[in-house]
Write an enzyme that holds these catalytic residues in place. Structure first.
Site, mmCIF file in Angstrom:
data_model
loop_
_atom_site.group_PDB
_atom_site.id
_atom_site.type_symbol
_atom_site.label_atom_id
_atom_site.label_comp_id
_atom_site.label_asym_id
_atom_site.label_seq_id
_atom_site.Cartn_x
_atom_site.Cartn_y
_atom_site.Cartn_z
ATOM 1 N N LYS A 1 0.843 -1.198 0.000
ATOM 2 C CA LYS A 1 0.000 0.000 0.000
ATOM 3 C C LYS A 1 0.879 1.250 0.000
ATOM 4 O O LYS A 1 2.086 1.187 0.251
ATOM 5 C CB LYS A 1 -0.912 -0.007 1.229
ATOM 6 N N TYR B 1 15.794 30.014 7.031
ATOM 7 C CA TYR B 1 14.930 30.767 7.937
ATOM 8 C C TYR B 1 15.413 30.615 9.368
ATOM 9 O O TYR B 1 16.047 29.640 9.738
ATOM 10 C CB TYR B 1 13.490 30.249 7.827
#
Length: 341
Positions: free
Chosen positions: A42, A262
């Site tokens: 999956k 940042y």
């Protein structure tokens, strides 16, 4: 991080070792006490590429499991003809029709699932292969006791009941797992009184590691195929991690004051380089990380390549998550390259 050759593309590159996945699958098959191996592919095989992984495991895995009908259909279109179990029940008529058309196996988790599938099958003259899901403590999907008893008393028409399943929710806890297993065995006995012999399965990766006695007829191994084990369980030294992820170096520079990316963080030295990978590539947000790049300390070669993931457990620990999320996220935008070692 270390340089690894040169690359000319901007994409992150995930190197997937199919030989490692096969080796891991054989390891779990040996631990499963003779149970058949259902390989869980999956979420695009946890970011490793479902069709490639499934083809690599043919002859080792007895069957495959996916989360969604669409995932199962994609495997069929890729040439996989083994049994494919869909772990999430269908939510509408179109999914039932599509699942039947591709010969997928549905999980029935309540009476509404059974009614939806039966209605579609009756209307179009189809039959549906099904496993029953029962709730032994996880409370995600599965029949509870009273509803299960009612389901067993009803006619089942075009529903071909072939198996029964549950799921351990704390495989690292021996007492909890043993109690769930006893509950599951009770559900199995009641179901087999009605339907005859069924394929019984409760153990995923954690259940296999908890005890070979939990293997029953089939085990559903997911994260273990890719070289990892669930939190709280001892690692298996013979497992091989199947994915390494590399990204290009887009810039090399000297620190010139201010921060690095940042935030207010400052480097220890002067040498900096910029890696072309960010949270849009599945990395987890921190003050140095932008959507498509991050600033790192040290020396690197511009247009070279650095490894940004070799250990999903370590990455997960640093980011407050689990290896499952790391692998599924980082494999999404990457260009996959397959090796067989």
């Amino acid at each position: 991080m270390s340089a690894k050759g040169r690359m000319t593309m901007q994409q992150v590159r995930a190197e997937i070792d199919l030989g490692a996945i096969r080796s891991n699958a054989r390891c779990f098959a040996a631990l499963a006490g003779g149970a058949a191996l259902c390989a869980v592919v999956k979420a695009d095989a946890y970011g490793h590429g479902a069709s490639m992984v499934a083809h690599a495991l043919r002859g080792i895995a007895d069957s495959f499991a996916v989360a969604l009908v669409e995932e199962g259909a994609s495997l069929r279109n890729a040439g996989i003809d083994e049994d494919i179990l869909v772990l999430v029940p269908p939510l509408n008529r179109e999914e039932v029709l599509r699942g039947c058309a591709y010969g997928l196996i549905f999980l029935l988790s309540d009476a509404a699932d059974a009614a939806l599938i039966a209605e579609v099958c009756d209307q179009f003259g189809l039959s549906a292969r099904c496993h029953i899901k029962v709730n032994t403590g996880m409370n995600r999907f599965g029949f509870d006791g009273a509803e299960f008893a009612s389901f067993l008393r009803r006619p089942h028409g075009r529903l071909r009941i072939e198996g029964i399943a549950s799921h351990f929710y704390r495989p690292e806890d021996a007492e909890t797992t043993a109690a769930q297993f006893r509950s599951f065995q009770e559900f199995c006995a009641r179901a087999e009184d009605v339907f005859g012999p069924l394929r019984k399965h409760i153990a995923a990766t954690g259940g296999v590691l908890a005890s070979p006695g939990y293997g029953l007829d089939m085990v559903r191994v997911g994260i273990g195929l890719y070289g990892y084990v669930p939190s709280g369980l001892a690692p298996l030294p013979q497992l091989r991690r199947a994915m390494r992820v590399y990204a290009p170096v887009a810039s090399v520079r000297k620190y010139a004051g201010g921060g690095m990316g940042y935030g207010a963080r400052r480097p220890i030295g002067k040498d900096l380089f910029v890696v072309r990978a960010g949270y849009a590539d599945g990395l987890f947000r921190n003050e140095r990380l932008c959507m498509d790049a991050f600033v790192a300390e040290g020396r690197a070669e511009k247009y070279g390549e650095v490894c940004i993931l070799s250990d999903a457990d370590a990455c997960a620990a640093a980011s407050g998550t689990i290896s499952y999320e790391v692998l599924a996220r980082i494999g999404g935008r990457a260009v996959r390259e397959y090796v067989d070692r």
